[in-house]
Scaffold this motif. Sequence first.
Motif, PDB file in Angstrom:
ATOM      1  N   GLN A   1       0.836  -1.199   0.000  1.00 52.38           N
ATOM      2  CA  GLN A   1       0.000   0.000   0.000  1.00 52.38           C
ATOM      3  C   GLN A   1       0.871   1.248   0.000  1.00 52.38           C
ATOM      4  N   LEU A   2       1.944   1.217   0.772  1.00 50.87           N
ATOM      5  CA  LEU A   2       2.853   2.360   0.824  1.00 50.87           C
ATOM      6  C   LEU A   2       3.594   2.540  -0.501  1.00 50.87           C
TER       7      LEU A   2
ATOM      8  N   GLU B   1       1.376   4.387  -2.751  1.00 52.15           N
ATOM      9  CA  GLU B   1       1.265   5.794  -2.358  1.00 52.15           C
ATOM     10  C   GLU B   1       2.550   6.577  -2.626  1.00 52.15           C
TER      11      GLU B   1
ATOM     12  N   GLU C   1       5.446   6.138  -1.201  1.00 56.26           N
ATOM     13  CA  GLU C   1       6.262   6.334   0.000  1.00 56.26           C
ATOM     14  C   GLU C   1       7.534   5.486  -0.014  1.00 56.26           C
TER      15      GLU C   1
ATOM     16  N   ILE D   1       7.959   0.070   7.920  1.00 53.68           N
ATOM     17  CA  ILE D   1       6.615   0.635   8.015  1.00 53.68           C
ATOM     18  C   ILE D   1       6.568   1.729   9.078  1.00 53.68           C
TER      19      ILE D   1
ATOM     20  N   LEU E   1       8.393   4.900   7.807  1.00 57.92           N
ATOM     21  CA  LEU E   1       7.694   5.613   6.745  1.00 57.92           C
ATOM     22  C   LEU E   1       6.431   6.305   7.229  1.00 57.92           C
ATOM     23  N   THR E   2       5.769   5.714   8.213  1.00 56.97           N
ATOM     24  CA  THR E   2       4.484   6.255   8.672  1.00 56.97           C
ATOM     25  C   THR E   2       4.602   7.097   9.930  1.00 56.97           C
TER      26      THR E   2
ATOM     27  N   VAL F   1      -0.692   1.042  12.534  1.00 59.54           N
ATOM     28  CA  VAL F   1      -0.823   1.126  11.076  1.00 59.54           C
ATOM     29  C   VAL F   1      -1.667  -0.025  10.541  1.00 59.54           C
TER      30      VAL F   1
ATOM     31  N   ARG G   1      -5.242   0.478   8.609  1.00 64.45           N
ATOM     32  CA  ARG G   1      -5.276   0.173   7.185  1.00 64.45           C
ATOM     33  C   ARG G   1      -6.003  -1.132   6.854  1.00 64.45           C
TER      34      ARG G   1
END
Length: 356
Positions: free
Chosen positions: A92-93, A96, A98, A187, A190-191, A198, A202
């Motif tokens: 997902q990242l 996006e 990322e 993760i 990045l978030t 997360v 998500r």
Amino acid sequence: MGIRIAVVVALLVATTGGTALADTDREVIQQGLDEVVQAGVLGAQIRVTHDREHFTARSGLAELNGVRPVPFSGRFRAGSITKTFVSTVVLQLVAEGEVSLDEPVGRYLPGLIDQRITVRHLLQHTSGLADHNELLPLDPAGFEQIRYQHWEPAELVALSTSNPLEFPPGAKHDYSNTNYVVAGLLIEKLTGRSLERVVEQRILKPLRLNDTELPRDDDRIHGPHARGYWAIDGKPVDITRFNPSVFWAEGNLVSTTKDLDTFYTALAGGKLLKPAQQQELVKTTAISPEYGLGLTVQTLPCGTTVWGHDGGVPGFGSLVLTTPDTGKRVAMSANTGPIVGDPAPGLQKVLGEIFC
């Protein structure tokens, strides 16, 4: 995980015969579960789905020397099935913007691991990182001494990187739990949030997986559940409770067969990933012919292709499989007894009846 249901892979190669799931014989499923229990597994529960119809079955006991059966909707430790959740978030990242699958992990986590290792290498187990679980005392007697110990992810990675790479990144596929500890740290980097938060935001909340969680330090399984055991010096020990931080992003998930079925149905059905990342999820290579990105991809001898993952931690083993069109699905959990024989024939009977 370091303690996985290794028999599952062999079963997927050996399974033959049976009928279409629409004509699944529930008695055969029950017989197979009973054989799994007779082989020494304390109890087992299963959820079998054909399109929108499903049924559940169970066999054995929820606790040693008790009379309570395994709860149909009981929670359990799902082990390495956690990896599919983590991989889904990473993809997902990627969608996006990322992170990039083919960029070195060191671009995002400088100095943590070998600079040649990419994000893809982590998710497909082609990094060459030594498996830190092989450096931990995960045998019954050894694990008893550390079962309530808290572990930081960086400690687990350090165990791995204290050894040289086992092969150059990308040279081969070799399952290493360290890959997903690093993916979990990625993760969080990045978030800016915890992995648990997360995944909850998500995946768990959008899919209403209300009986699923990633406990970081909580040693309990909340809600109805069976208990798992193993033997130490010939005596049964209840291993249900332990600090799950030792398995973190590689395998600390607690869930139910219903929730796991819901998750894999959504994932295989393209509801969690965009088309480009969906293709990456199930893409295999000559180096990794049966493992995509956090997902096994196998074709049975009868011609049926299945996606999924197995899992195992002290006291529990689990398995989720689905056909790519999600038409045939199974989610299963077993709580172990102090002495486990060979559950392969019983499990083979179950999988053969469902998928072949």
